[in-house]
Design a protein around this motif. Sequence first.
Motif, short mmCIF file in Angstrom:
data_model
loop_
_atom_site.label_atom_id
_atom_site.label_comp_id
_atom_site.label_asym_id
_atom_site.label_seq_id
_atom_site.Cartn_x
_atom_site.Cartn_y
_atom_site.Cartn_z
N LYS A 24 -68.07 -86.25 12.09
CA LYS A 24 -69.50 -85.77 12.72
C LYS A 24 -70.21 -84.50 12.36
O LYS A 24 -70.72 -84.67 12.47
CB LYS A 24 -69.78 -86.67 14.02
CG LYS A 24 -70.19 -88.38 13.26
CD LYS A 24 -71.00 -89.02 15.25
CE LYS A 24 -71.12 -90.15 14.88
NZ LYS A 24 -71.45 -91.20 16.24
N LYS A 25 -68.88 -83.95 12.92
CA LYS A 25 -69.15 -82.18 12.80
C LYS A 25 -67.91 -81.80 11.90
O LYS A 25 -68.18 -80.18 11.77
CB LYS A 25 -67.75 -82.25 14.25
CG LYS A 25 -68.61 -82.31 15.78
CD LYS A 25 -67.52 -81.99 16.62
CE LYS A 25 -68.17 -81.61 18.25
NZ LYS A 25 -69.27 -81.40 18.46
N GLY A 26 -68.03 -82.36 10.58
CA GLY A 26 -67.97 -81.82 9.62
C GLY A 26 -66.29 -81.90 9.47
O GLY A 26 -66.18 -81.16 8.13
N VAL A 27 -65.45 -82.30 10.31
CA VAL A 27 -64.16 -81.69 10.41
C VAL A 27 -64.11 -82.96 9.66
O VAL A 27 -63.07 -84.22 9.05
CB VAL A 27 -62.97 -82.74 11.66
CG1 VAL A 27 -62.04 -81.65 11.49
CG2 VAL A 27 -64.26 -81.00 12.20
N GLU A 28 -62.57 -82.59 8.15
CA GLU A 28 -62.12 -83.75 6.91
C GLU A 28 -61.55 -84.34 7.61
O GLU A 28 -59.94 -83.58 8.31
CB GLU A 28 -61.81 -82.67 6.17
CG GLU A 28 -61.48 -83.66 5.24
CD GLU A 28 -61.06 -82.53 3.45
OE1 GLU A 28 -60.81 -83.65 3.03
OE2 GLU A 28 -61.73 -81.39 3.37
N LEU A 29 -60.84 -85.49 7.30
CA LEU A 29 -59.87 -86.21 8.18
C LEU A 29 -58.94 -86.38 7.11
O LEU A 29 -59.08 -86.60 5.52
CB LEU A 29 -59.85 -87.57 9.04
CG LEU A 29 -61.56 -87.75 9.72
CD1 LEU A 29 -61.60 -89.45 10.03
CD2 LEU A 29 -61.03 -87.15 10.69
N ASP A 30 -57.57 -86.28 7.02
CA ASP A 30 -55.95 -85.98 6.84
C ASP A 30 -54.97 -87.20 6.54
O ASP A 30 -55.23 -87.37 8.18
CB ASP A 30 -56.49 -85.00 6.09
CG ASP A 30 -55.03 -84.25 7.10
OD1 ASP A 30 -55.15 -84.64 7.93
OD2 ASP A 30 -55.45 -82.35 6.94
N GLU A 31 -54.10 -87.25 5.86
CA GLU A 31 -53.02 -88.85 5.92
C GLU A 31 -52.75 -87.83 7.16
O GLU A 31 -52.37 -88.81 8.29
CB GLU A 31 -52.48 -88.46 5.15
CG GLU A 31 -51.43 -89.78 5.31
CD GLU A 31 -50.29 -89.74 3.87
OE1 GLU A 31 -49.73 -90.65 3.73
OE2 GLU A 31 -50.36 -88.81 3.36
N ASP A 32 -51.96 -86.64 7.33
CA ASP A 32 -51.38 -85.98 8.64
C ASP A 32 -51.99 -86.07 9.69
O ASP A 32 -51.36 -86.37 10.78
CB ASP A 32 -51.08 -84.34 8.68
CG ASP A 32 -50.28 -84.00 7.56
OD1 ASP A 32 -49.15 -84.77 6.73
OD2 ASP A 32 -50.52 -83.06 6.68
#
Length: 216
Positions: free
Chosen positions: A3-11
């Motif tokens: 929601k805050k535009g933080v991209e989720l990644d595998e790490d």
Amino acid sequence: MPKKGVELDEDLFVVMIESYGKAGIVQESVKMFLKMKDFGVEKSVKSYDTLFKFETAIRFWEVMQSRGILPDVVTYNTMINGYSRGKKMDEAEKLFVEMKGKNIAPTVISYTTMIKGYVSVGRVDDGLRLLEEMVSYGIKPNAVTYSTLLPGLCDEGNMPEARKMLKEMVERYIAPKDNSIFTRLLTCQCESGDFNAAADVLKAMIRLSIPTEAGH
């Protein structure tokens, strides 16, 4: 975070899976692993390795059994896939045998996962053995099954078997998603000196509507 535009990644998920695993909260570890798909995060061997170390898989298994939850073919396939991705084929074999012992019929996914694991550790002959077994039970190989075995056959220099498998693919009109397999087959057949077989690869590509290029 999304929601805050933080991209989720595998790490990020690896950290979450590892943390829950260390804390012994197995169900949350597994939940994080499954949520990766929901967030569009691709799983690599890193995620599988994280889930299946710290004895997380064993704890997960024990939690299921203690709650009277009987594993089904999907559960077994998930576990086998994790062990296979982590190149732990002894553990994968045990689960595969256990599944059949409980009269839970393996599916094409079960067999293909095992075959992929065998090929990844250089046990191509075991992969071929399982292919014969699945066919004997009336389970037809799919595009992933063929795509998994063909590179392994090339590595082993077993070009007659590769040629036979390609013929089956053409007869059943099954084309793998990864077209680079055909380049690999062409190269291997040429290196083995069997130019007729190499020509058959080109013919197979045409019949399967695989685009041919100057490089081929």
